[in-house]
Enzyme design. Structure first.
Site, mmCIF file in Angstrom:
data_model
loop_
_atom_site.group_PDB
_atom_site.id
_atom_site.type_symbol
_atom_site.label_atom_id
_atom_site.label_comp_id
_atom_site.label_asym_id
_atom_site.label_seq_id
_atom_site.Cartn_x
_atom_site.Cartn_y
_atom_site.Cartn_z
ATOM 1 N N CYS A 1 -52.253 19.147 -24.329
ATOM 2 C CA CYS A 1 -51.431 18.008 -23.897
ATOM 3 C C CYS A 1 -52.132 16.663 -24.056
ATOM 4 O O CYS A 1 -51.484 15.618 -23.990
ATOM 5 C CB CYS A 1 -50.968 18.217 -22.463
ATOM 6 S SG CYS A 1 -49.955 19.695 -22.316
ATOM 7 N N HIS B 1 -48.505 11.532 -19.811
ATOM 8 C CA HIS B 1 -48.087 12.838 -20.334
ATOM 9 C C HIS B 1 -47.034 13.423 -19.391
ATOM 10 O O HIS B 1 -47.155 13.314 -18.159
ATOM 11 C CB HIS B 1 -49.316 13.756 -20.425
ATOM 12 C CG HIS B 1 -48.940 15.183 -20.699
ATOM 13 N ND1 HIS B 1 -48.184 15.544 -21.788
ATOM 14 C CD2 HIS B 1 -49.188 16.319 -20.013
ATOM 15 C CE1 HIS B 1 -47.996 16.846 -21.759
ATOM 16 N NE2 HIS B 1 -48.589 17.344 -20.694
ATOM 17 N N ASN C 1 -41.876 19.366 -21.189
ATOM 18 C CA ASN C 1 -43.238 19.118 -21.660
ATOM 19 C C ASN C 1 -43.339 19.539 -23.127
ATOM 20 O O ASN C 1 -43.327 20.729 -23.430
ATOM 21 C CB ASN C 1 -44.215 19.919 -20.784
ATOM 22 C CG ASN C 1 -45.667 19.697 -21.162
ATOM 23 O OD1 ASN C 1 -45.960 19.091 -22.203
ATOM 24 N ND2 ASN C 1 -46.576 20.193 -20.344
HETATM 25 O O1 UT7 Z 1 -49.202 20.018 -19.484
HETATM 26 C C1 UT7 Z 1 -50.313 20.857 -19.439
HETATM 27 C C2 UT7 Z 1 -50.824 21.101 -18.115
HETATM 28 N N1 UT7 Z 1 -49.878 21.800 -17.292
HETATM 29 C C3 UT7 Z 1 -49.484 21.256 -16.148
HETATM 30 O O2 UT7 Z 1 -49.827 20.155 -15.837
HETATM 31 C C4 UT7 Z 1 -48.620 22.116 -15.238
HETATM 32 C C5 UT7 Z 1 -49.135 22.039 -13.840
HETATM 33 N N2 UT7 Z 1 -48.457 22.906 -12.935
HETATM 34 C C6 UT7 Z 1 -47.180 22.693 -12.509
HETATM 35 O O3 UT7 Z 1 -46.519 21.789 -12.967
HETATM 36 C C7 UT7 Z 1 -46.653 23.544 -11.408
HETATM 37 O O4 UT7 Z 1 -47.700 24.298 -10.860
HETATM 38 C C8 UT7 Z 1 -45.516 24.516 -11.825
HETATM 39 C C9 UT7 Z 1 -44.261 23.714 -12.149
HETATM 40 C C10 UT7 Z 1 -45.930 25.327 -13.039
HETATM 41 C C11 UT7 Z 1 -45.174 25.452 -10.686
HETATM 42 O O5 UT7 Z 1 -44.872 24.720 -9.509
HETATM 43 P P1 UT7 Z 1 -45.612 25.042 -8.117
HETATM 44 O O6 UT7 Z 1 -45.008 24.156 -7.134
HETATM 45 O O7 UT7 Z 1 -47.082 24.938 -8.359
HETATM 46 O O8 UT7 Z 1 -45.162 26.522 -7.838
HETATM 47 P P2 UT7 Z 1 -46.059 27.824 -7.658
HETATM 48 O O9 UT7 Z 1 -46.557 28.307 -8.977
HETATM 49 O O10 UT7 Z 1 -47.058 27.608 -6.564
HETATM 50 O O11 UT7 Z 1 -44.937 28.819 -7.145
HETATM 51 C C12 UT7 Z 1 -44.264 28.618 -5.899
HETATM 52 C C13 UT7 Z 1 -43.161 29.653 -5.765
HETATM 53 C C14 UT7 Z 1 -43.629 31.067 -6.069
HETATM 54 O O12 UT7 Z 1 -42.942 31.950 -5.211
HETATM 55 P P3 UT7 Z 1 -43.628 32.551 -3.893
HETATM 56 O O13 UT7 Z 1 -44.843 33.263 -4.395
HETATM 57 O O14 UT7 Z 1 -43.968 31.350 -3.052
HETATM 58 O O15 UT7 Z 1 -42.583 33.438 -3.340
HETATM 59 C C15 UT7 Z 1 -43.184 31.293 -7.476
HETATM 60 O O16 UT7 Z 1 -42.976 32.659 -7.780
HETATM 61 O O17 UT7 Z 1 -42.121 29.385 -6.715
HETATM 62 C C16 UT7 Z 1 -41.863 30.551 -7.492
HETATM 63 N N3 UT7 Z 1 -41.464 30.140 -8.838
HETATM 64 C C17 UT7 Z 1 -40.178 29.899 -9.145
HETATM 65 N N4 UT7 Z 1 -39.037 29.949 -8.442
HETATM 66 C C18 UT7 Z 1 -37.884 29.635 -9.076
HETATM 67 C C19 UT7 Z 1 -42.233 29.925 -9.908
HETATM 68 N N5 UT7 Z 1 -41.479 29.551 -10.947
HETATM 69 C C20 UT7 Z 1 -40.199 29.528 -10.510
HETATM 70 C C21 UT7 Z 1 -38.976 29.219 -11.111
HETATM 71 N N6 UT7 Z 1 -37.837 29.281 -10.367
HETATM 72 N N7 UT7 Z 1 -38.867 28.839 -12.398
#
Ligand code: UT7
Length: 333
Positions: free
Chosen positions: A116, A256, A286
């Site tokens: 990125c 970004h 992204n």
């Molecule tokens: O560009 C390159 C670098 N990449 C980034 O900068 C990405 C950085 N990370 C992020 O943007 C975020 O971490 C994500 C968008 C990928 C995920 O968001 P989050 O708020 O960090 O969620 P999480 O991974 O901590 O997941 C929270 C909950 C989980 O459920 P439980 O375990 O709390 O029951 C996930 O299973 O949300 C669940 N979850 C979803 N629910 C509905 C994960 N993906 C989804 C989804 N829809 N698509």
């Protein structure tokens, strides 16, 4: 005569026609529009469809548009760098494929893979050739077909990424506009959190790697999120301090587009209001190397000569950094 700087003198972008909406993703994985919008800010993303269409297709469209808009001759391009992590082929470089197709027959071409941060790494690299006086026309492309490495059964990654490309022309400027400063950093210790497990020389493609779904992006989202928030904001703040810039001196933050929450945190740290933050994550998601040039393309008509821009990125590697530049032209009709 002032210092020789590399200024962006033209910008063009390309996104494929196919729109993958949150509603369609709801039919593919266990997710919903409310979760995606509130956690990321994304409403839809573009996907390049069609047999045998790689990243170069989008890069070619962006560079052809750039050549038309700026009125340069393709033969005058001295150097073409393509930032991408989804090259058409392992080799030759996608930059080389783009240059051949647009008729940049006199250019020297190579790819930069910094995920990125690829576009700002390539921009800083290309600018050096202008600043030293070696070259006069350098094209920097940021292009990724992320859909080629995304697992559409993995709800934590498939909602984030999209396809797209942008390209800028760099030319010498002695009037004080152009790239003023850059700060970049890489940390290979971050590789464990964001990578592609197979398909490289360590683990070439095999039936086993395909069965294990190892040719797709692996991301530990919350770990990457924490590093992204801290490092992108730190480096944006650092380049402002180094150049004695306050929030009110910055006309645009060009961040970004990974997650709206990371962008908001960076803007807060820089004391910049959201009206000065370029944003199109809701429409494109992204696009990795494509995000920053696609932003500049979308906002080109609102940019004015002398505007102070801070470009900031964070991505796989880890890689990150910020660029301070003065925009070099008013909108052209
Ligand atoms: O560009 C390159 C670098 N990449 C980034 O900068 C990405 C950085 N990370 C992020 O943007 C975020 O971490 C994500 C968008 C990928 C995920 O968001 P989050 O708020 O960090 O969620 P999480 O991974 O901590 O997941 C929270 C909950 C989980 O459920 P439980 O375990 O709390 O029951 C996930 O299973 O949300 C669940 N979850 C979803 N629910 C509905 C994960 N993906 C989804 C989804 N829809 N698509």
């Amino acid at each position: 005569m002032g210092k020789m700087r590399a200024a962006i003198t033209g910008i063009h972008g390309y996104v494929p026609d196919y729109v993958l909406t949150n509603a369609e993703l709801e039919t593919m994985v266990d997710t919903n529009d409310e979760w995606i919008v509130s956690r990321t800010g994304i409403k839809e993303r573009r996907i390049l469809k069609g047999e045998d269409k790689g990243t170069s297709v989008m890069g070619i469209a962006a560079v052809q548009g750039l050549i038309e808009k700026t009125g340069i001759s393709a033969e005058d391009i001295d150097l073409l760098i393509c930032a991408t992590v989804t090259p058409d082929l392992v080799f030759p470089a996608t930059a080389n494929l783009i240059a051949a197709e647009v008729g940049a027959v006199n250019a020297f071409n190579y790819d930069i893979g910094a995920a990125c941060s690829g576009f700002i790494y390539a921009l800083t690299t290309g600018a050096q050739f202008i600043e030293t006086g070696k070259y006069r026309k350098v094209v920097i492309v940021g292009a990724d077909k992320m859909s080629s490495i995304i697992d559409y059964e993995d709800r934590s990654t498939c909602i984030i990424f999209g396809d797209g490309a942008g390209a800028v022309l760099l030319e010498p400027n002695e009037a004080g506009d152009g790239l003023i400063d850059s700060v970049h950093k890489s940390d290979g210790a971050g590789a464990q959190y964001l990578h592609l497990k197979a398909g490289g020389s360590r683990k070439p493609a095999s039936h086993e790697t395909i069965d294990a779904r190892e040719h797709y992006v692996y991301q530990e989202g919350s770990a990457v999120f924490k590093f992204a928030v801290t490092n992108m904001a730190d480096y944006a703040a650092k380049i402002m301090e180094r150049n004695a810039l306050k929030g009110e001196d910055v006309k645009w933050l060009v961040p970004h587009q990974a997650n709206k929450r990371i962008i908001d945190a960076t803007a807060n740290r820089m004391a910049i209001g959201e009206e000065k933050v370029m944003m199109n994550i809701e429409r494109y998601g992204n696009t990795t190397s494509g995000t920053i040039p696609l932003l500049l393309w979308d906002y080109e008509s609102r940019l004015r000569k002398g505007d102070n821009l801070i470009l900031a990125a964070f991505g796989g590697g880890f890689t990150w950094g910020a660029v301070y530049l003065k925009w070099a032209y008013d909108p052209k009709d």
